[in-house]
Design a protein around this motif. Structure first.
Motif, PDB file in Angstrom:
ATOM      1  N   TYR A  35       0.846  -1.275   0.004  1.00 20.11           N
ATOM      2  CA  TYR A  35      -0.122  -0.113  -0.047  1.00 20.11           C
ATOM      3  C   TYR A  35       0.841   1.208  -0.159  1.00 20.11           C
ATOM      4  N   GLN A 100     -10.981 -12.282   2.578  1.00 21.95           N
ATOM      5  CA  GLN A 100     -11.274 -11.153   3.561  1.00 21.95           C
ATOM      6  C   GLN A 100     -10.590 -11.578   4.699  1.00 21.95           C
TER       7      GLN A 100
ATOM      8  N   ASN B  30     -21.576 -11.548  -0.095  1.00 17.59           N
ATOM      9  CA  ASN B  30     -20.648 -12.293   0.736  1.00 17.59           C
ATOM     10  C   ASN B  30     -19.599 -11.376   1.225  1.00 17.59           C
ATOM     11  N   ASP B  31     -19.783 -10.010   1.237  1.00 14.60           N
ATOM     12  CA  ASP B  31     -18.978  -9.243   1.901  1.00 14.60           C
ATOM     13  C   ASP B  31     -19.077  -9.125   3.616  1.00 14.60           C
ATOM     14  N   TYR B  32     -17.741  -9.112   4.229  1.00 11.29           N
ATOM     15  CA  TYR B  32     -17.609  -8.963   5.528  1.00 11.29           C
ATOM     16  C   TYR B  32     -17.312  -7.584   5.676  1.00 11.29           C
ATOM     17  N   GLN B  49     -14.369  -7.790  13.015  1.00  9.88           N
ATOM     18  CA  GLN B  49     -14.655  -8.021  11.648  1.00  9.88           C
ATOM     19  C   GLN B  49     -16.094  -9.051  12.005  1.00  9.88           C
ATOM     20  N   GLY B  91     -15.314  -5.879   1.971  1.00  8.45           N
ATOM     21  CA  GLY B  91     -14.958  -6.992   0.826  1.00  8.45           C
ATOM     22  C   GLY B  91     -15.491  -6.714  -0.134  1.00  8.45           C
ATOM     23  N   GLU B  92     -14.755  -6.686  -1.239  1.00 13.93           N
ATOM     24  CA  GLU B  92     -15.520  -6.424  -2.734  1.00 13.93           C
ATOM     25  C   GLU B  92     -15.805  -7.748  -3.035  1.00 13.93           C
ATOM     26  N   GLY B  95     -14.746 -12.357  -5.132  1.00 15.30           N
ATOM     27  CA  GLY B  95     -13.512 -13.530  -4.704  1.00 15.30           C
ATOM     28  C   GLY B  95     -12.240 -12.973  -4.917  1.00 15.30           C
ATOM     29  N   TYR B  97     -10.247  -9.764  -3.312  1.00 10.85           N
ATOM     30  CA  TYR B  97     -10.412  -8.958  -2.243  1.00 10.85           C
ATOM     31  C   TYR B  97      -9.123  -7.733  -2.451  1.00 10.85           C
ATOM     32  N   ILE B  98      -9.762  -6.573  -2.843  1.00  8.57           N
ATOM     33  CA  ILE B  98      -8.710  -5.347  -2.749  1.00  8.57           C
ATOM     34  C   ILE B  98      -9.300  -4.473  -1.756  1.00  8.57           C
ATOM     35  N   PRO B  99      -8.646  -4.587  -0.688  1.00 11.35           N
ATOM     36  CA  PRO B  99      -8.953  -3.595   0.514  1.00 11.35           C
ATOM     37  C   PRO B  99      -8.940  -2.119   0.120  1.00 11.35           C
TER      38      PRO B  99
END
Lengths: 114, 111
Positions: A35, A100, B30-32, B49, B91-92, B95, B97-99
Protein backbone atom coordinates in the motif's frame (compact mmCIF):
# COMPACT_ATOMS: atom_id res chain seq x y z
CA UNK A 1 5.96 -14.46 17.16
CA UNK A 2 7.58 -12.02 14.78
CA UNK A 3 5.31 -9.70 12.91
CA UNK A 4 5.73 -8.11 9.51
CA UNK A 5 8.95 -6.18 9.20
CA UNK A 6 9.94 -3.57 6.66
CA UNK A 7 13.25 -1.97 5.81
CA UNK A 8 14.46 0.63 5.67
CA UNK A 9 12.12 2.48 8.02
CA UNK A 10 13.11 5.80 6.47
CA UNK A 11 14.54 6.59 3.08
CA UNK A 12 15.55 9.91 1.61
CA UNK A 13 16.14 9.87 -2.12
CA UNK A 14 17.07 12.49 -4.65
CA UNK A 15 14.68 12.91 -7.52
CA UNK A 16 15.58 10.49 -10.27
CA UNK A 17 17.17 7.96 -7.95
CA UNK A 18 15.99 4.33 -7.79
CA UNK A 19 14.88 2.90 -4.45
CA UNK A 20 14.09 -0.60 -3.19
CA UNK A 21 11.84 -1.24 -0.22
CA UNK A 22 11.82 -4.61 1.50
CA UNK A 23 9.03 -6.48 3.25
CA UNK A 24 9.41 -9.61 5.40
CA UNK A 25 5.94 -11.06 5.94
CA UNK A 26 4.88 -13.34 8.76
CA UNK A 27 6.27 -16.81 8.11
CA UNK A 28 3.81 -19.00 6.27
CA UNK A 29 1.53 -16.19 5.15
CA UNK A 30 0.41 -16.78 1.60
CA UNK A 31 -0.86 -13.34 0.72
CA UNK A 32 1.16 -10.14 0.65
CA UNK A 33 -0.08 -6.64 -0.07
CA UNK A 34 1.66 -3.33 -0.74
CA UNK A 35 0.00 0.00 0.00
CA UNK A 36 0.93 3.64 -0.42
CA UNK A 37 -0.20 6.09 2.25
CA UNK A 38 0.03 9.81 1.66
CA UNK A 39 -0.05 12.21 4.57
CA UNK A 40 -3.53 12.47 6.03
CA UNK A 41 -4.94 9.77 3.77
CA UNK A 42 -5.77 6.14 4.21
CA UNK A 43 -3.61 3.40 2.72
CA UNK A 44 -4.15 2.90 -1.00
CA UNK A 45 -3.74 -0.51 -2.55
CA UNK A 46 -0.79 -0.96 -4.91
CA UNK A 47 -0.37 -4.66 -5.59
CA UNK A 48 -1.07 -8.13 -4.24
CA UNK A 49 0.77 -11.47 -4.27
CA UNK A 50 -0.37 -14.96 -3.55
CA UNK A 51 2.84 -16.84 -2.88
CA UNK A 52 5.17 -15.77 -5.71
CA UNK A 53 2.39 -14.89 -8.13
CA UNK A 54 1.50 -11.25 -8.53
CA UNK A 55 -2.26 -11.51 -8.95
CA UNK A 56 -3.14 -7.85 -9.07
CA UNK A 57 -1.03 -4.79 -9.77
CA UNK A 58 -3.83 -2.47 -10.71
CA UNK A 59 -2.91 0.04 -8.02
CA UNK A 60 0.65 0.68 -9.14
CA UNK A 61 0.63 4.34 -10.17
CA UNK A 62 3.05 4.06 -13.09
CA UNK A 63 5.47 1.74 -14.82
CA UNK A 64 8.19 3.14 -12.58
CA UNK A 65 6.79 0.98 -9.81
CA UNK A 66 7.69 -2.69 -9.77
CA UNK A 67 7.14 -5.37 -7.12
CA UNK A 68 8.37 -8.91 -6.82
CA UNK A 69 8.20 -11.85 -4.46
CA UNK A 70 10.37 -14.45 -6.19
CA UNK A 71 10.28 -17.19 -3.56
CA UNK A 72 6.89 -16.49 -2.12
CA UNK A 73 8.22 -14.94 1.05
CA UNK A 74 10.19 -11.67 1.10
CA UNK A 75 8.93 -9.00 -1.25
CA UNK A 76 10.59 -5.95 -2.72
CA UNK A 77 8.89 -2.84 -4.04
CA UNK A 78 11.13 -0.95 -6.42
CA UNK A 79 10.56 2.58 -7.59
CA UNK A 80 12.62 3.77 -10.52
CA UNK A 81 13.46 7.40 -11.26
CA UNK A 82 11.71 8.62 -8.13
CA UNK A 83 9.62 11.77 -8.30
CA UNK A 84 8.56 14.10 -5.51
CA UNK A 85 4.98 12.81 -5.72
CA UNK A 86 6.29 9.37 -4.72
CA UNK A 87 6.94 10.70 -1.22
CA UNK A 88 4.70 8.69 1.08
CA UNK A 89 4.67 5.84 3.56
CA UNK A 90 4.79 2.44 1.90
CA UNK A 91 3.04 -0.24 3.91
CA UNK A 92 3.29 -3.99 3.53
CA UNK A 93 0.74 -6.43 4.92
CA UNK A 94 0.45 -10.19 4.93
CA UNK A 95 -2.37 -12.62 5.60
CA UNK A 96 -2.87 -16.35 5.80
CA UNK A 97 -4.84 -16.64 2.60
CA UNK A 98 -6.86 -14.79 0.02
CA UNK A 99 -10.17 -13.19 0.62
CA UNK A 100 -11.24 -11.14 3.55
CA UNK A 101 -8.75 -12.51 6.01
CA UNK A 102 -7.18 -10.28 8.63
CA UNK A 103 -4.16 -8.44 7.32
CA UNK A 104 -1.11 -7.90 9.50
CA UNK A 105 0.73 -4.71 8.68
CA UNK A 106 4.34 -3.76 9.00
CA UNK A 107 5.43 -0.36 10.36
CA UNK A 108 5.96 1.04 6.89
CA UNK A 109 8.81 2.73 5.08
CA UNK A 110 8.65 6.51 4.96
CA UNK A 111 10.05 7.69 1.63
CA UNK A 112 10.98 11.31 1.08
CA UNK A 113 12.01 12.34 -2.41
CA UNK A 114 13.84 15.65 -2.60
CA UNK B 1 -17.77 -1.84 -5.93
CA UNK B 2 -18.59 -1.51 -2.26
CA UNK B 3 -17.74 1.96 -0.99
CA UNK B 4 -17.74 3.21 2.59
CA UNK B 5 -18.51 6.58 4.16
CA UNK B 6 -17.33 7.53 7.64
CA UNK B 7 -17.14 10.79 9.59
CA UNK B 8 -13.80 12.51 9.07
CA UNK B 9 -13.25 13.15 12.75
CA UNK B 10 -14.72 12.66 16.21
CA UNK B 11 -13.89 13.92 19.66
CA UNK B 12 -14.54 12.23 22.99
CA UNK B 13 -13.41 12.20 26.59
CA UNK B 14 -11.80 9.53 28.69
CA UNK B 15 -14.24 7.01 30.06
CA UNK B 16 -16.95 7.65 27.48
CA UNK B 17 -18.31 5.17 24.98
CA UNK B 18 -17.54 6.05 21.37
CA UNK B 19 -19.63 4.90 18.42
CA UNK B 20 -18.31 5.32 14.89
CA UNK B 21 -20.77 4.59 12.11
CA UNK B 22 -19.81 3.53 8.62
CA UNK B 23 -22.20 3.55 5.65
CA UNK B 24 -21.82 0.92 2.93
CA UNK B 25 -25.00 1.02 0.87
CA UNK B 26 -23.65 -1.20 -1.91
CA UNK B 27 -22.40 -4.03 0.27
CA UNK B 28 -22.54 -7.39 -1.51
CA UNK B 29 -23.96 -10.61 -0.13
CA UNK B 30 -20.57 -12.21 0.48
CA UNK B 31 -18.90 -9.13 1.90
CA UNK B 32 -17.68 -8.88 5.47
CA UNK B 33 -17.15 -5.64 7.38
CA UNK B 34 -13.74 -5.11 8.92
CA UNK B 35 -12.40 -2.32 11.12
CA UNK B 36 -8.76 -1.33 11.51
CA UNK B 37 -7.06 1.09 13.88
CA UNK B 38 -3.97 3.10 13.00
CA UNK B 39 -1.68 5.03 15.31
CA UNK B 40 0.79 7.60 13.95
CA UNK B 41 3.92 6.06 12.43
CA UNK B 42 2.44 2.56 12.58
CA UNK B 43 0.65 0.30 10.16
CA UNK B 44 -3.06 -0.36 10.63
CA UNK B 45 -4.07 -3.00 13.14
CA UNK B 46 -7.11 -5.27 12.91
CA UNK B 47 -9.81 -4.54 15.49
CA UNK B 48 -12.90 -6.52 14.61
CA UNK B 49 -14.75 -8.17 11.75
CA UNK B 50 -18.38 -9.14 11.30
CA UNK B 51 -21.02 -10.21 8.82
CA UNK B 52 -24.33 -9.49 10.55
CA UNK B 53 -25.90 -8.69 13.92
CA UNK B 54 -23.37 -8.15 16.69
CA UNK B 55 -19.78 -9.18 17.25
CA UNK B 56 -17.85 -8.48 20.43
CA UNK B 57 -14.25 -9.02 21.40
CA UNK B 58 -12.00 -7.75 24.16
CA UNK B 59 -11.42 -4.46 22.35
CA UNK B 60 -14.69 -3.43 20.73
CA UNK B 61 -18.17 -4.34 19.56
CA UNK B 62 -19.50 -4.21 16.04
CA UNK B 63 -23.19 -3.70 15.40
CA UNK B 64 -24.61 -4.52 11.98
CA UNK B 65 -28.31 -4.00 11.24
CA UNK B 66 -30.33 -6.50 9.23
CA UNK B 67 -29.98 -4.62 5.94
CA UNK B 68 -26.17 -4.45 6.43
CA UNK B 69 -26.03 -1.05 4.77
CA UNK B 70 -24.20 0.39 7.72
CA UNK B 71 -22.20 -0.74 10.73
CA UNK B 72 -21.20 0.83 14.02
CA UNK B 73 -17.94 0.30 15.82
CA UNK B 74 -18.38 0.75 19.56
CA UNK B 75 -15.42 1.42 21.83
CA UNK B 76 -16.38 1.18 25.51
CA UNK B 77 -14.81 3.55 28.02
CA UNK B 78 -12.15 5.06 25.78
CA UNK B 79 -8.80 6.17 27.09
CA UNK B 80 -6.21 8.58 25.72
CA UNK B 81 -4.47 5.64 24.05
CA UNK B 82 -7.51 5.07 21.84
CA UNK B 83 -6.69 8.28 19.96
CA UNK B 84 -6.13 6.98 16.44
CA UNK B 85 -7.61 6.76 12.97
CA UNK B 86 -10.26 4.09 12.49
CA UNK B 87 -10.97 2.58 9.09
CA UNK B 88 -14.04 0.68 7.96
CA UNK B 89 -13.51 -1.77 5.10
CA UNK B 90 -15.97 -3.83 3.13
CA UNK B 91 -14.84 -6.77 1.07
CA UNK B 92 -15.37 -6.61 -2.66
CA UNK B 93 -17.47 -9.15 -4.45
CA UNK B 94 -16.07 -11.65 -6.94
CA UNK B 95 -13.60 -13.48 -4.72
CA UNK B 96 -10.75 -11.04 -5.24
CA UNK B 97 -10.47 -8.84 -2.20
CA UNK B 98 -8.84 -5.49 -2.89
CA UNK B 99 -9.00 -3.62 0.42
CA UNK B 100 -10.22 -0.03 0.17
CA UNK B 101 -9.43 2.00 3.27
CA UNK B 102 -10.78 5.47 2.53
CA UNK B 103 -9.73 8.36 4.79
CA UNK B 104 -10.99 6.83 7.99
CA UNK B 105 -12.25 8.56 11.14
CA UNK B 106 -9.75 10.43 13.26
CA UNK B 107 -10.76 9.94 16.89
CA UNK B 108 -9.29 12.26 19.49
CA UNK B 109 -9.82 11.37 23.13
CA UNK B 110 -9.43 14.25 25.55
CA UNK B 111 -8.51 13.97 29.24
Amino acid sequence: GAGVSQSPRYKVAKRGQDVALRCDPISGHVSLFWYQQALGQGPEFLTYFQNEAQLDKSGLPSDRFFAERPEGSVSTLKIQRTQQEDSAVYLCASSTSMGQETQYFGPGTRLLVL
Amino acid sequence: LAKTTQPISMDSYEGQEVNITCSHNNIATNDYITWYQQFPSQGPRFIIQGYKTKVTNEVASLFIPADRKSSTLSLPRVSLSDTAVYYCLVGEDGGSYIPTFGRGTSLIVHP
